[in-house]
Write a protein that holds these residues in place. Structure first.
Motif, short mmCIF file in Angstrom:
data_model
loop_
_atom_site.label_atom_id
_atom_site.label_comp_id
_atom_site.label_asym_id
_atom_site.label_seq_id
_atom_site.Cartn_x
_atom_site.Cartn_y
_atom_site.Cartn_z
N PRO A 133 0.83 -1.20 0.00
CA PRO A 133 0.00 0.00 0.00
C PRO A 133 0.87 1.25 0.00
CG PRO A 133 -0.68 -1.50 1.72
CD PRO A 133 0.59 -2.05 1.16
N LEU A 183 0.47 4.17 1.28
CA LEU A 183 0.60 4.85 2.57
C LEU A 183 1.72 4.21 3.39
CD1 LEU A 183 -0.83 7.03 4.35
CD2 LEU A 183 -1.91 5.13 5.48
N LEU A 184 1.74 2.88 3.38
CA LEU A 184 2.77 2.14 4.11
C LEU A 184 4.15 2.47 3.53
CD1 LEU A 184 3.00 -0.02 6.32
CD2 LEU A 184 3.01 -1.72 4.54
N LEU A 192 5.24 5.97 4.70
CA LEU A 192 5.68 5.91 6.09
C LEU A 192 7.05 5.25 6.19
CD1 LEU A 192 2.46 4.83 8.00
CD2 LEU A 192 3.72 6.94 8.29
N PHE A 193 7.20 4.16 5.43
CA PHE A 193 8.44 3.40 5.46
C PHE A 193 9.61 4.25 4.97
CE2 PHE A 193 10.90 -0.33 3.56
CZ PHE A 193 11.53 -0.59 4.76
N LYS A 210 -5.60 -2.76 -0.16
CA LYS A 210 -4.46 -1.88 0.10
C LYS A 210 -4.92 -0.48 0.47
CE LYS A 210 -2.55 -3.27 -3.75
NZ LYS A 210 -1.67 -2.89 -4.86
N PHE A 248 7.82 -2.59 9.40
CA PHE A 248 7.16 -2.13 8.17
C PHE A 248 7.21 -3.24 7.11
CE2 PHE A 248 7.87 2.38 9.53
CZ PHE A 248 6.53 2.68 9.59
#
Lengths: 271, 211
Positions: A115, A117-118, A121-122, B152, B182
């Motif tokens: 995704p 968004l992930l 952030l990552f 997602k 993560f």
């Protein structure tokens, strides 16, 4: 809209009456729903002058337009970068070399699976720890580019594959190298046919910049929220105005997409 | 400590599954309704469906989510962030579902519809017995794609404060200063999306038909 009119008879007098009844009933339902939402908002004072008066302030608009500029800047940079990365990726994806092809496949499926968004952030966590102390905008651009180059590569690939084999074979038979035939013959035609899909992807990039909200990067959505720290009563109003601004940009791109699509169809009909 | 993190991570995964399931269900129902409205004889309903789909296409999903999550309490409807997220995500994806189904409707041969009309079937009867069953079967691959993208997209519910995988991994990352979480989150999205693809493939094979 009329392409599906085969589904029903041309309505006679009774049918017209029925349609009118359905239309009135459906329209009344929608209007009542809308009206009850608006009335409730009104009851709770969401249309009061002091909630909207922030937008009479030119400085507030300057701030919002700065946000819009930040959004468009990120969208333009990451759009250009993603397209620049996607063409080599697509070519690698259909390469005859096994290793190159597999690498591109892994890249594309990995960044399509995560995704966005992930990923943002990552990147905002990972890049500083490995020594890239960049501003938030750079993290957003990197994440958007990684994600959308993978998506664009699939579009470019399908554009290349949809072109007749004969085009390429003819180019090779007049003595062009593989690279030349790709550059002069295949890609220009493929890009023309996939232009609507590319514009659609640009639209997605513009909308996805709103995810910069969380790193935080001061793009349009974040700016609208920051306005509510200055005028706490206008939280919802600011979000609404920023959504309208996004809507205007999107509508512009959608109109361009429609124009390109009809032009492509006209060209195809001529040929 | 580590196992506490793992436990919370699995909880986050559970929330993502619930969120995806509820909102995909909403999106499917609303999407079919919108698609039917888009092809029905009544022009105001067609116009409404068109407006809805174009408005959703022009709105970033995060902006929609924020408006729903902040706006519903202003309407006096105090639901949880979870319910608001389901509503926003479901209404957003409904537009894409309706576009996909419309493409499926266009793929039904006109001869079948003409035959049905010549038998005197009504619009509703034609849709229910002939057009929609075929349309849905044809578009199962694109519905599968929409569902995977949707799973997602549920990650943005993290912004609304729903503790799903993305939000959980962000919090654990701050607490443990360990960005490997993560990667764990990325893998867990794979664990959810890949079987979704299989599921739709199985349905497709079960519902396969020869035209």
């Amino acid at each position: 809209m009329s392409e599906n009119s085969l589904l029903y008879e041309r309505p006679g007098p009774v049918g017209l009456l029925k349609n009118r009844v359905y239309a009135v009933a459906g329209g009344a339902f929608v209007l009542i729903l809308l009206w009850s939402v608006i009335f409730r908002l009104y009851q709770r004072g969401q249309f009061d002058h002091d909630r909207w008066s922030v937008f009479l302030n030119t400085q507030v608009w300057g701030f919002l337009l700065n946000g819009l500029y930040a959004t468009l800047l990120v969208a333009a940079i990451s759009g250009a970068l993603s397209f620049a990365c996607s063409v080599p990726l697509a070519l690698a994806r259909i390469s005859e070399n096994h290793l190159i092809r597999k690498t591109a496949e892994v890249y594309i499926s990995a960044f399509r699976a995560v995704p966005l968004l992930l990923l943002i952030l990552f990147m905002a966590v990972l890049l500083p720890t490995v020594g890239f102390a960049w501003p938030a905008m750079a993290f957003l651009v990197v994440a958007l580019t990684l994600h959308h180059s993978a998506l664009l590569a699939e579009i470019v690939r399908s554009g290349i594959m949809s072109l007749e084999r004969g085009q390429r074979e003819a180019a090779v038979s007049i003595g062009m190298t593989g690279g030349q035939s790709m550059y002069y013959i295949v890609l220009p035609q493929a890009i023309r046919t996939m232009m609507p899909a590319l514009i659609g992807q640009l639209l997605a990039i513009v909308q996805d910049t709103s995810l910069g909200y969380i790193i935080p990067y001061n793009e349009l959505l974040r700016c609208s929220q920051l306005i509510s720290t200055y005028a706490p009563q206008s939280l919802l109003q600011a979000a609404f105005v920023s959504t309208l601004l996004y809507g205007m940009i999107s509508a512009l791109l959608m109109v361009v997409q429609y124009k390109v699509k009809t032009r492509n169809r006209a060209v195809a009909n001529m040929a | 400590m580590f196992w506490d993190y793992v436990f919370r991570f699995l909880q986050g995964m559970g929330v993502t599954i619930e969120l995806s399931f509820c909102s995909i269900l909403l999106a499917l129902l609303a999407g079919i309704l919108l698609a039917v409205m888009r092809i029905c004889p009544s022009s105001p309903l067609r116009f409404f469906s068109w407006c809805y789909v174009e408005a959703m296409r022009a709105t970033p999903v995060l902006a929609l989510l924020i408006m729903v999550v902040w706006g519903l309490p202003k309407l006096g409807l105090m639901y949880s962030e979870f319910a608001s997220s389901v509503l926003a995500l479901g209404l957003y994806t409904a537009a894409w579902v309706s576009e996909a189904i419309r493409a499926g409707v266009a793929s039904v041969p006109t001869g079948q519809v003409e035959a049905a009309r010549s038998l005197g079937m009504s619009f509703g009867g034609i849709l229910y017995t002939i057009v929609i069953p075929q349309a849905i079967r044809t578009v199962i691959p694109s519905l599968s794609g929409i569902a995977i993208v949707h799973i997602k997209t549920t990650s943005i519910a993290a912004v609304a404060g729903v503790l799903e995988i993305t939000a959980t991994s962000q919090i654990i990352n701050v607490e443990s200063a360990q960005w490997l979480w993560f990667l764990g989150a990325a893998v867990s999205y794979l664990i959810l999306t890949v079987p979704t693809g299989w599921f739709f493939k199985a349905i497709e094979q079960r519902m396969v038909f020869v035209r």
